[in-house]
Enzyme design. Sequence first.
Site, short mmCIF file in Angstrom:
data_model
loop_
_atom_site.label_atom_id
_atom_site.label_comp_id
_atom_site.label_asym_id
_atom_site.label_seq_id
_atom_site.Cartn_x
_atom_site.Cartn_y
_atom_site.Cartn_z
N SER A 181 0.84 -1.19 0.00
CA SER A 181 0.00 0.00 0.00
C SER A 181 0.88 1.25 0.00
O SER A 181 1.68 1.41 -0.93
CB SER A 181 -0.96 -0.05 1.20
OG SER A 181 -1.98 0.91 1.07
N ASP A 345 -9.35 -5.11 -4.64
CA ASP A 345 -8.85 -3.95 -3.91
C ASP A 345 -9.66 -2.70 -4.27
O ASP A 345 -9.74 -2.32 -5.43
CB ASP A 345 -7.37 -3.76 -4.30
CG ASP A 345 -6.62 -2.82 -3.39
OD1 ASP A 345 -7.25 -1.87 -2.88
OD2 ASP A 345 -5.41 -3.02 -3.21
N HIS A 378 -8.24 -4.91 -0.15
CA HIS A 378 -6.91 -4.32 0.01
C HIS A 378 -6.09 -5.03 1.09
O HIS A 378 -4.91 -5.29 0.92
CB HIS A 378 -7.10 -2.85 0.36
CG HIS A 378 -5.86 -2.02 0.37
ND1 HIS A 378 -5.11 -1.77 -0.76
CD2 HIS A 378 -5.24 -1.37 1.39
CE1 HIS A 378 -4.08 -0.98 -0.44
NE2 HIS A 378 -4.13 -0.73 0.86
#
Lengths: 401, 401
Positions: A181, A345, A378
């Site tokens: 991320s 995601d 995610h």
Amino acid sequence: MLARAALMAASTAAILAVAPAFAPASAYDPLVEKQSFTIPAFTTQSGETVKEMTLGWEAYGALNEAKDNVILITHYFSGNSHAAGRYSADDAAPGYWDSIIGSGKPIDTDRFYVIAVDTPVNLGAHSPTVITTGPATENPDTGKPWGMDFPILTIRDFVETQKALLDQLGIETLHAVMGASMGSLQAYEWGASYPDRVERVIPVIGSGWADADLIAWLNIWGAPIRLDPNWNGGDYYDGTPPTRGLAEALKIVTLHAQHPEWSNGVFGRAWADEAKDPADSFQNLFRIEAVLDGAGLARAETSDANHFLYLAKANQLFYAGHGDSLYQGLFDIDAPVLLIHTNEDLIFPGDAVRETAALIKSDGTPVQIVELQGTRGHLDGVLSIAQAGDAIRAFLEEGGE
Amino acid sequence: MLARAALMAASTAAILAVAPAFAPASAYDPLVEKQSFTIPAFTTQSGETVKEMTLGWEAYGALNEAKDNVILITHYFSGNSHAAGRYSADDAAPGYWDSIIGSGKPIDTDRFYVIAVDTPVNLGAHSPTVITTGPATENPDTGKPWGMDFPILTIRDFVETQKALLDQLGIETLHAVMGASMGSLQAYEWGASYPDRVERVIPVIGSGWADADLIAWLNIWGAPIRLDPNWNGGDYYDGTPPTRGLAEALKIVTLHAQHPEWSNGVFGRAWADEAKDPADSFQNLFRIEAVLDGAGLARAETSDANHFLYLAKANQLFYAGHGDSLYQGLFDIDAPVLLIHTNEDLIFPGDAVRETAALIKSDGTPVQIVELQGTRGHLDGVLSIAQAGDAIRAFLEEGGE
């Protein structure tokens, strides 16, 4: 059934609050110590100077004599440098990527020296296991917390703090840089800014720039903080911090980082309290609401609202290389790239990741893509990273230039 | 290029603020009038009574003698009964589904009498073209606005207000009921609650119940209002309303109802002001942020914060039929269903819509599905409905039972 759901909800709340609470079979074995280092005068990309930029870091494994066995792990928005191992034998959970970092694991600490660094403006500014410098830190010039006078930082600034640590340790090259991320943004940035010092790049659940959609969501993430009267324009260190606003902000992040398959499967339309029908009162909540409230509040205790806003800004400002054109940084990446992501995601959608991959590949840089499977969206980039274990191991063996 | 982008952004802001601002080639021709009706004592599903439930409504076309040519249009979260036509010849835009409602259009007003009704607790409580009853309305018993003493309503309550109007008009059956988003929930509810009075159901961009994910997002949509100190627990009618919180709430709805393909395509990483780099200050915004801010604030002017929270609650509480089991209401739908949706919908994802369709079909009820194509996500159910025009026309001709 409700009792079982309650148990699941409680354990899930812990996961939500930070990252995985599952203890894999074999954790990184030696106990881990949070260390710190100081950059005496850190000059930001915007030209401002932070005297005494002190940050925490952790390391797993041993640095070899040639100092060429280093893998840098860069952390996500709400994370820190605790990527693997335990601080004490009775820690409830190890670092977030313990499933892939350790003796004999894909990132094998028998061979590699793995370093992770707390970012500046780290969210967990009030956590005992985070060492960071940001708005909540005392400004040596005034003797008071910086507050919103702290300079705006970029992902490139984060990279520069990591480079400063490597310079202090005499480390010239990275065998690999890997992060999830916001950590993936730092990985791209390393590859774009220091192509001669990075041999492999492993971005996980992230793409090469913040697009309009991400910019807008980051704005929305921070909105509850700005609305909390205790935020007071960022000047709250002498008074009551904007905990409610921060908790609401963390709630949004928590939900956004998940996937409906998970929330619907675990919570459905269950009530927070079997005796309190949500139809009867605005105070009566569905379980998913109560779990998110709890997760946000728990996490807010050790977090700092201004740090949240600085992190959101750094993410909004990101495009690989931070140069004159949007794509140049991706073209500048020469090291082979192993890109790990999931199509579920909601923060970095599959299309954005694939576009990033295509741009990096366009000038001949090798790019492999691994798609994670799961129901967590995610967050599978943290929880399900072991699925990519074999690909990571092979890439670290052979993928380098 | 920036100038062009600015123009696009400005026109897009208008769209964002409510719904389509495009004027199709031929709008509903006769001018439209907002009418009102009153239910003298409306008893909610929860057993409370609202004296004087007054609501607005509009009609297009003419009621035939048999009173069997009626199509009811139920509106979305931020919408109202202005589904087609113009109030005056120089109106900037017609009603939101003008592309399919009018003389010779798929919902042909030469043949059908099309009715639309403002819901109770309508978001646009302070709009001159909305007539509603809710927390902002004076409670006849106290002479003061109801505030949070107004009873919690469900989607079924909305349906009951519409049924009351039909009863007043002597209308026994509906040729069809059709609505988008929250309007689709009302359409499902009509089909489930009054199977003998509904001949066709056309739910657009919606599914048969609020799942955990939607429940959680509705909580997050409302959070900025609760954080605004001017909200004051819902007691603000004598003072300053929580406009900032309401504007932030409307921002979230606006973004959530779109799709990244749109935001990235239109705004990219453009700055709100060419001279103000977002890297230099927290006050300097990206264009997408400024556009969302503007849309939220513009819309907040005519909206009511408590009404927003009541609408969010009604949506959270929704499952078709509101009965003893989650799916029974869908089984109770006997009328043929034409389900229109888009797979790019972030609020009612394709999987939820398909599951709803499968449940309705499972006992033999005919279900057709039309997938809209577009870049606007959820909002394509309003903006791109004309794509389903032929399917709607055919369904209204032949689809009935």
